[in-house]
Design a protein around this motif. Structure first.
Motif, PDB file in Angstrom:
ATOM      1  N   LEU A   1       0.796  -1.223   0.000  1.00  0.00           N
ATOM      2  CA  LEU A   1       0.000   0.000   0.000  1.00  0.00           C
ATOM      3  C   LEU A   1       0.832   1.279   0.000  1.00  0.00           C
ATOM      4  O   LEU A   1       0.419   2.294  -0.562  1.00  0.00           O
ATOM      5  CB  LEU A   1      -0.945  -0.001   1.212  1.00  0.00           C
ATOM      6  N   PHE A   2       1.998   1.256   0.628  1.00  0.00           N
ATOM      7  CA  PHE A   2       2.782   2.480   0.770  1.00  0.00           C
ATOM      8  C   PHE A   2       3.274   3.053  -0.562  1.00  0.00           C
ATOM      9  O   PHE A   2       3.515   4.268  -0.650  1.00  0.00           O
ATOM     10  CB  PHE A   2       3.966   2.238   1.713  1.00  0.00           C
ATOM     11  N   PRO A   3       3.455   2.239  -1.611  1.00  0.00           N
ATOM     12  CA  PRO A   3       3.865   2.824  -2.890  1.00  0.00           C
ATOM     13  C   PRO A   3       2.950   3.923  -3.413  1.00  0.00           C
ATOM     14  O   PRO A   3       3.383   4.768  -4.195  1.00  0.00           O
ATOM     15  CB  PRO A   3       3.854   1.618  -3.837  1.00  0.00           C
ATOM     16  N   LEU A   4       1.673   3.930  -3.013  1.00  0.00           N
ATOM     17  CA  LEU A   4       0.783   5.006  -3.442  1.00  0.00           C
ATOM     18  C   LEU A   4       1.299   6.361  -2.969  1.00  0.00           C
ATOM     19  O   LEU A   4       1.189   7.373  -3.673  1.00  0.00           O
ATOM     20  CB  LEU A   4      -0.633   4.762  -2.899  1.00  0.00           C
TER      21      LEU A   4
ATOM     22  N   SER B   1      -2.972  -9.336 -12.316  1.00  0.00           N
ATOM     23  CA  SER B   1      -1.606  -9.227 -11.816  1.00  0.00           C
ATOM     24  C   SER B   1      -1.547  -9.524 -10.318  1.00  0.00           C
ATOM     25  O   SER B   1      -0.605 -10.180  -9.837  1.00  0.00           O
ATOM     26  CB  SER B   1      -1.073  -7.814 -12.097  1.00  0.00           C
ATOM     27  N   GLY B   2      -2.553  -9.048  -9.573  1.00  0.00           N
ATOM     28  CA  GLY B   2      -2.600  -9.329  -8.132  1.00  0.00           C
ATOM     29  C   GLY B   2      -2.715 -10.808  -7.839  1.00  0.00           C
ATOM     30  O   GLY B   2      -2.076 -11.330  -6.917  1.00  0.00           O
TER      31      GLY B   2
ATOM     32  N   ALA C   1       0.098 -13.005  -5.813  1.00  0.00           N
ATOM     33  CA  ALA C   1      -0.303 -13.758  -4.621  1.00  0.00           C
ATOM     34  C   ALA C   1       0.135 -15.219  -4.739  1.00  0.00           C
ATOM     35  O   ALA C   1       0.646 -15.814  -3.783  1.00  0.00           O
ATOM     36  CB  ALA C   1      -1.821 -13.674  -4.437  1.00  0.00           C
ATOM     37  N   PHE C   2      -0.036 -15.789  -5.927  1.00  0.00           N
ATOM     38  CA  PHE C   2       0.412 -17.163  -6.166  1.00  0.00           C
ATOM     39  C   PHE C   2       1.928 -17.261  -6.010  1.00  0.00           C
ATOM     40  O   PHE C   2       2.440 -18.200  -5.384  1.00  0.00           O
ATOM     41  CB  PHE C   2      -0.008 -17.604  -7.568  1.00  0.00           C
ATOM     42  N   GLY C   3       2.648 -16.282  -6.577  1.00  0.00           N
ATOM     43  CA  GLY C   3       4.104 -16.301  -6.489  1.00  0.00           C
ATOM     44  C   GLY C   3       4.627 -16.152  -5.080  1.00  0.00           C
ATOM     45  O   GLY C   3       5.710 -16.663  -4.759  1.00  0.00           O
TER      46      GLY C   3
ATOM     47  N   ALA D   1      -0.269  -2.003  -4.844  1.00  0.00           N
ATOM     48  CA  ALA D   1      -1.356  -2.096  -3.876  1.00  0.00           C
ATOM     49  C   ALA D   1      -2.149  -3.387  -4.066  1.00  0.00           C
ATOM     50  O   ALA D   1      -2.486  -4.078  -3.097  1.00  0.00           O
ATOM     51  CB  ALA D   1      -2.276  -0.880  -4.004  1.00  0.00           C
ATOM     52  N   PHE D   2      -2.441  -3.723  -5.310  1.00  0.00           N
ATOM     53  CA  PHE D   2      -3.138  -4.988  -5.588  1.00  0.00           C
ATOM     54  C   PHE D   2      -2.287  -6.172  -5.152  1.00  0.00           C
ATOM     55  O   PHE D   2      -2.797  -7.137  -4.555  1.00  0.00           O
ATOM     56  CB  PHE D   2      -3.457  -5.084  -7.081  1.00  0.00           C
ATOM     57  N   ARG D   3      -0.986  -6.114  -5.448  1.00  0.00           N
ATOM     58  CA  ARG D   3      -0.085  -7.181  -5.028  1.00  0.00           C
ATOM     59  C   ARG D   3      -0.132  -7.378  -3.528  1.00  0.00           C
ATOM     60  O   ARG D   3      -0.250  -8.504  -3.031  1.00  0.00           O
ATOM     61  CB  ARG D   3       1.351  -6.840  -5.444  1.00  0.00           C
ATOM     62  N   GLY D   4      -0.002  -6.262  -2.800  1.00  0.00           N
ATOM     63  CA  GLY D   4       0.042  -6.356  -1.347  1.00  0.00           C
ATOM     64  C   GLY D   4      -1.246  -6.899  -0.759  1.00  0.00           C
ATOM     65  O   GLY D   4      -1.225  -7.765   0.125  1.00  0.00           O
ATOM     66  N   LEU D   5      -2.383  -6.404  -1.238  1.00  0.00           N
ATOM     67  CA  LEU D   5      -3.669  -6.854  -0.715  1.00  0.00           C
ATOM     68  C   LEU D   5      -3.913  -8.332  -1.022  1.00  0.00           C
ATOM     69  O   LEU D   5      -4.338  -9.099  -0.142  1.00  0.00           O
ATOM     70  CB  LEU D   5      -4.795  -6.008  -1.313  1.00  0.00           C
TER      71      LEU D   5
END
Length: 537
Positions: free
Chosen positions: A116-119, A330-331, A335-337, A471-475
């Motif tokens: 989230l912090f990258p925003l 991409s998220g 998440a899988f990775g 953000a999508f990755r992190g969530l």
């Protein structure tokens, strides 16, 4: 030279004459003629190729590749920090002391904050430039590492692991955007593949470093090691990195200027304060030349961080269907990775009775597969883009890049399914290594192209788009890690990975839809954004 001084050195009068029709000079007593900033000033052009002083894309190959090396090495810190403490779980739980749930919480919070912090970092970089963000974030990570190394309670560890996550997330946020500043789209896929090696290698070698440091010293040595690594990276950026940000090519910066009503238009001998009632985002099409000229007129204006909202650019990226669908896919891939090496480590520990160092060596095969997928996938992405561009009369579209993902999208689900049942049946570890490598290769083959597409499809707003991706990755990774243990314990590896095979099939289908319909969605969004508001007419 800073981007402010570089921009100020341009000739705004000359740029304005070249890019906008000139009204007749006003004679005495004649009301000045108002110039519409949205008038058609000629053929459309791409904002990412607006002429700038000291253009990073015209730097020497040596300087470009040196910048790529700095960014890649710094991005490895993010991967290392996320996994390096895993082999020290038991020692940390005893020494602090802490429960398994508390330790798991420290991992989940790290992933969430890092996503989230990258925003915030992205917003700051669009006003103050890339270099300042790199320096502040690396300093923040170094401070967090020192405090965690000295911590006597799990509360301090969790809190300052969040500091580390915030600091390490900056390279994730603006690393790809920095490469977009330097490299043209034709070579961007290859460079993205090279850049992404380091953050992929970090999670792979992190457990090996963590296990060796914990065995040789203690768990605190892990965080002293991270302190040295991040401190060295800070010094390298301070002494060697030259900022690549050019505000003439930033839609975020342009719109902030409009909102501040800082733009003035010269008409002959008179000056009129041109105050657009609505800040429109224009990437291509009518009015781009005029907007670029208006920004040149306001280069002496000083924007502050108060002029940038990290939320509004997020909305501008997400309201495009092609972005929303790609970011969702991409998220899921990320998440899988993140999930597969974590659950594989639990399987190897529980059913194969492997110690920390052996687990790290086995999961390293996933890292090697990811690296190979990133390198080859990036090159194949550029090749596909060039081939389709030639067939299209020399005109390229960002969606052409996604055609390269089909190989990975077709084979990843069955390989994921097979990997799960191999783990379930406790087949020899060599089979696990083969399928870990294959899953890493195929997932990153897809992911590297989707990341390059997100950059290509958001000219002038690439850092914000990449921050949205983070953000999508992190969530998604946060959710994946939180449900991983219950799923693995209740369903077993076979059925858990059967579900994930279906999720990977869904991800591939979404990317296929974007490659098919995304161009139309993107062009509709660009036309809507370029259309003057009714209030302004």
């Amino acid at each position: 030279m800073s981007s402010d001084s570089q921009a100020a050195s341009l000739e705004p009068d000359q740029d304005l004459r070249m890019s906008t029709p000139q009204p007749p000079a006003c004679s005495a007593g004649t009301p000045p003629v108002k110039v519409d900033a949205r008038m058609d000033a000629g053929p459309p052009f791409d904002i990412e190729h607006v002429p700038v002083d000291n253009d990073p894309r015209k730097w020497s190959p040596l300087r470009k590749n040196a910048s790529l090396a700095l960014i890649s090495s710094a991005s490895m810190i993010a991967g290392l920090a996320g996994s390096i403490q895993n082999p020290a779980v038991k020692e940390m739980e005893v020494d602090l002391p802490a429960t398994s749930a508390q330790f798991s919480w420290s991992i989940s919070m790290f992933i969430l904050v890092q996503g989230l912090f990258p925003l915030i970092w992205s917003a700051v970089s669009e006003i103050k430039g890339r270099k300042l963000v790199y320096l502040i974030s690396l300093l923040l990570f170094t401070i967090g590492s020192v405090v965690v190394a000295l911590s006597k309670s799990i509360g301090l560890v969790i809190g300052f692991r969040c500091f580390q996550a915030a600091g390490s997330s900056a390279v994730i946020a603006i690393g790809a955007a920095t490469l977009a500043d330097i490299f043209d789209p034709a070579e961007r896929g290859t460079k993205m593949g090279i850049y992404y090696i380091a953050p992929l290698l970090g999670p792979a070698v992190g457990p090996i470093f963590g296990g060796a440091l914990t065995t040789g010293f203690n768990w605190r040595a892990i965080f002293w090691f991270l302190t040295v690594v991040s401190g060295s990276s800070f010094l390298a950026f301070l002494l060697l990195f030259r900022d690549t940000f050019r505000r003439e090519r930033s839609l975020t910066y342009q719109n902030a200027l409009k909102q501040r009503k800082l733009v003035t238009v010269h008409t002959g001998t008179s000056v009129i304060d041109e105050r657009p009632p609505a800040a429109k985002d224009v990437e291509k099409g009518v009015g781009v030349h005029a907007d670029a000229a208006l920004v040149q007129r306001a280069e002496s204006a000083k924007l502050t961080l108060m002029d940038i909202s990290p939320v509004r650019p997020l909305g501008l990226v997400m309201r495009r269907k092609n972005n929303a669908v790609t970011l969702f896919a991409s998220g899921l891939l990320f998440a899988f990775g993140f999930l597969i090496p974590y659950t594989s480590a639990r399987t190897l520990s529980t059913h194969y009775n492997y110690e920390a160092l052996k687990i790290g060596l086995v999961t390293l095969t996933y890292g090697f597969g990811s690296i190979a997928g990133s390198l080859l996938g990036g090159r194949w992405s550029d090749h596909q883009l060039a081939t389709l561009k030639a067939k299209n009369g020399g005109v390229s579209k960002p969606e052409m890049r996604l055609h390269s993902t089909r190989i990975g999208a077709i084979f990843l689900p069955p390989f994921t399914l097979a990997f799960g049942w191999i783990c379930q049946k406790h087949v020899h570890v060599s089979a696990i290594c083969v399928f870990l490598f294959s899953c890493g290769f195929l997932s990153i083959w897809i992911y590297s192209s989707t990341l390059a597409y997100i950059v290509d499809a958001n000219n002038g707003r690439s850092s914000t788009a990449v921050a949205c991706n983070s953000a999508f990755r992190g969530l998604f990774a946060f959710v994946a890690i939180e449900i991983a243990v219950p799923m693995q314990d209740k369903l077993g590896d076979g059925w858990m990975y059967t579900i994930w095979a279906g999720i990977m099939a869904l991800s591939g289908l979404l990317i296929f839809v974007v490659s098919w319909k995304g161009g139309k969605w993107r062009e509709q969004a660009e036309a809507l954004e370029a259309k003057p508001s009714e209030d302004s007419e």
